[in-house]
Design a protein around this motif. Structure first.
Motif, PDB file in Angstrom:
ATOM      1  N   VAL A  64      -2.415  18.228  43.937  1.00  0.00           N
ATOM      2  CA  VAL A  64      -1.425  18.541  42.899  1.00  0.00           C
ATOM      3  C   VAL A  64      -2.031  19.534  41.908  1.00  0.00           C
ATOM      4  CG1 VAL A  64      -0.131  17.589  40.947  1.00  0.00           C
ATOM      5  CG2 VAL A  64      -0.098  16.419  43.159  1.00  0.00           C
ATOM      6  N   GLN A  65      -3.273  19.278  41.501  1.00  0.00           N
ATOM      7  CA  GLN A  65      -3.946  20.185  40.567  1.00  0.00           C
ATOM      8  C   GLN A  65      -4.082  21.586  41.168  1.00  0.00           C
ATOM      9  OE1 GLN A  65      -7.874  18.933  39.339  1.00  0.00           O
ATOM     10  NE2 GLN A  65      -8.395  20.975  38.626  1.00  0.00           N
TER      11      GLN A  65
ATOM     12  N   THR B 258      -2.338  22.961  43.563  1.00  0.00           N
ATOM     13  CA  THR B 258      -1.008  23.556  43.719  1.00  0.00           C
ATOM     14  C   THR B 258      -0.531  24.132  42.389  1.00  0.00           C
ATOM     15  OG1 THR B 258      -0.496  22.074  45.550  1.00  0.00           O
ATOM     16  CG2 THR B 258       1.373  23.095  44.423  1.00  0.00           C
ATOM     17  N   HIS B 259      -0.741  23.388  41.309  1.00  0.00           N
ATOM     18  CA  HIS B 259      -0.374  23.900  39.979  1.00  0.00           C
ATOM     19  C   HIS B 259      -1.176  25.165  39.650  1.00  0.00           C
ATOM     20  CE1 HIS B 259       2.553  21.118  38.368  1.00  0.00           C
ATOM     21  NE2 HIS B 259       1.836  20.100  38.813  1.00  0.00           N
ATOM     22  N   GLU B 260      -2.434  25.210  40.023  1.00  0.00           N
ATOM     23  CA  GLU B 260      -3.243  26.413  39.777  1.00  0.00           C
ATOM     24  C   GLU B 260      -2.668  27.618  40.503  1.00  0.00           C
ATOM     25  OE1 GLU B 260      -7.329  25.549  40.770  1.00  0.00           O
ATOM     26  OE2 GLU B 260      -7.465  23.955  39.255  1.00  0.00           O
TER      27      GLU B 260
ATOM     28  N   ILE C  44       0.447  28.070  41.524  1.00  0.00           N
ATOM     29  CA  ILE C  44       1.746  28.411  40.933  1.00  0.00           C
ATOM     30  C   ILE C  44       1.559  29.051  39.563  1.00  0.00           C
ATOM     31  CG2 ILE C  44       3.932  27.465  40.078  1.00  0.00           C
ATOM     32  CD1 ILE C  44       3.499  25.229  42.260  1.00  0.00           C
ATOM     33  N   ASN C  45       0.664  28.502  38.752  1.00  0.00           N
ATOM     34  CA  ASN C  45       0.407  29.091  37.435  1.00  0.00           C
ATOM     35  C   ASN C  45      -0.115  30.513  37.570  1.00  0.00           C
ATOM     36  OD1 ASN C  45       1.203  26.721  36.177  1.00  0.00           O
ATOM     37  ND2 ASN C  45      -0.883  25.962  35.899  1.00  0.00           N
TER      38      ASN C  45
ATOM     39  N   THR D 213       2.828  32.713  38.591  1.00  0.00           N
ATOM     40  CA  THR D 213       3.754  32.850  37.458  1.00  0.00           C
ATOM     41  C   THR D 213       3.216  33.881  36.465  1.00  0.00           C
ATOM     42  OG1 THR D 213       4.465  30.561  37.731  1.00  0.00           O
ATOM     43  CG2 THR D 213       4.961  31.601  35.624  1.00  0.00           C
TER      44      THR D 213
ATOM     45  N   HIS E 223       8.246  28.407  36.619  1.00  0.00           N
ATOM     46  CA  HIS E 223       7.296  27.972  37.642  1.00  0.00           C
ATOM     47  C   HIS E 223       8.032  27.593  38.926  1.00  0.00           C
ATOM     48  CE1 HIS E 223       4.735  27.775  34.105  1.00  0.00           C
ATOM     49  NE2 HIS E 223       3.708  27.797  34.935  1.00  0.00           N
ATOM     50  N   ARG E 224       9.218  27.070  38.791  1.00  0.00           N
ATOM     51  CA  ARG E 224      10.027  26.695  39.957  1.00  0.00           C
ATOM     52  C   ARG E 224      10.363  27.928  40.793  1.00  0.00           C
ATOM     53  NH1 ARG E 224      14.373  22.224  39.838  1.00  0.00           N
ATOM     54  NH2 ARG E 224      12.820  21.675  38.319  1.00  0.00           N
TER      55      ARG E 224
ATOM     56  N   LEU F  76       7.230  29.149  42.546  1.00  0.00           N
ATOM     57  CA  LEU F  76       6.952  28.321  43.717  1.00  0.00           C
ATOM     58  C   LEU F  76       7.849  28.734  44.882  1.00  0.00           C
ATOM     59  CD1 LEU F  76       5.613  25.962  45.197  1.00  0.00           C
ATOM     60  CD2 LEU F  76       7.303  24.449  44.117  1.00  0.00           C
TER      61      LEU F  76
END
Length: 143
Positions: free
Chosen positions: A13-14, A16-18, A20-21, A24, A32-33, A36
């Protein structure tokens, strides 16, 4: 340590957020959506132009959640796609994200490639690029 003892899930999860961030920020998008969605559709378009072995090797370096999105809906018997042109590749991506107000066309697709260049090993990126049809490979900035 994870509260549930599932560090592998917390870690993916971490990561994946990296990813996407980073996308973005690179694309200068607020959502962010939507970023993605751009990532998901672009990596799926890449996947569908790769030989099966290369598609799997490429996925092996992705975070687990992104890898799941990458393989979602894959029909190996229908790939690699016979279309070889960059226009069809871009059109496929634009059919999914073209309605996003911030979408800047090929420039945003290039940002996905840049994220991949920074997150996947240089050797694997070289192999993936080499396996793509030349018109599509030419869209992908060298690492």
């Amino acid at each position: 340590m994870s509260a549930k003892g599932l560090e592998v899930i917390d870690h993916t999860v971490q990561l994946t957020h990296e990813w996407i961030n980073e996308l973005t920020g690179r694309a200068s998008w607020a959502s962010h959506r939507d970023a993605l969605r751009l990532l998901r559709v672009t990596i799926s378009a890449i996947r569908d132009h790769l030989p099966h072995d290369e598609a799997v090797q490429f996925a092996a370096q992705m975070p687990l959640l992104i890898r799941g999105m990458y393989f979602e809906g894959w029909r190996p018997s229908c790939t690699p796609l016979p279309e070889r042109d960059a226009e069809g590749f871009r059109a496929r991506i634009e059919s999914e994200v073209g309605s996003v107000a911030e979408y800047a066309g090929p420039e945003d697709i290039s940002e996905v490639f840049r994220v991949l260049n920074g997150r996947i090993s240089a050797g694997e990126i070289a192999q993936v690029r080499a396996a793509l049809p030349k018109p599509i490979r030419d869209l992908w900035p060298a690492p």
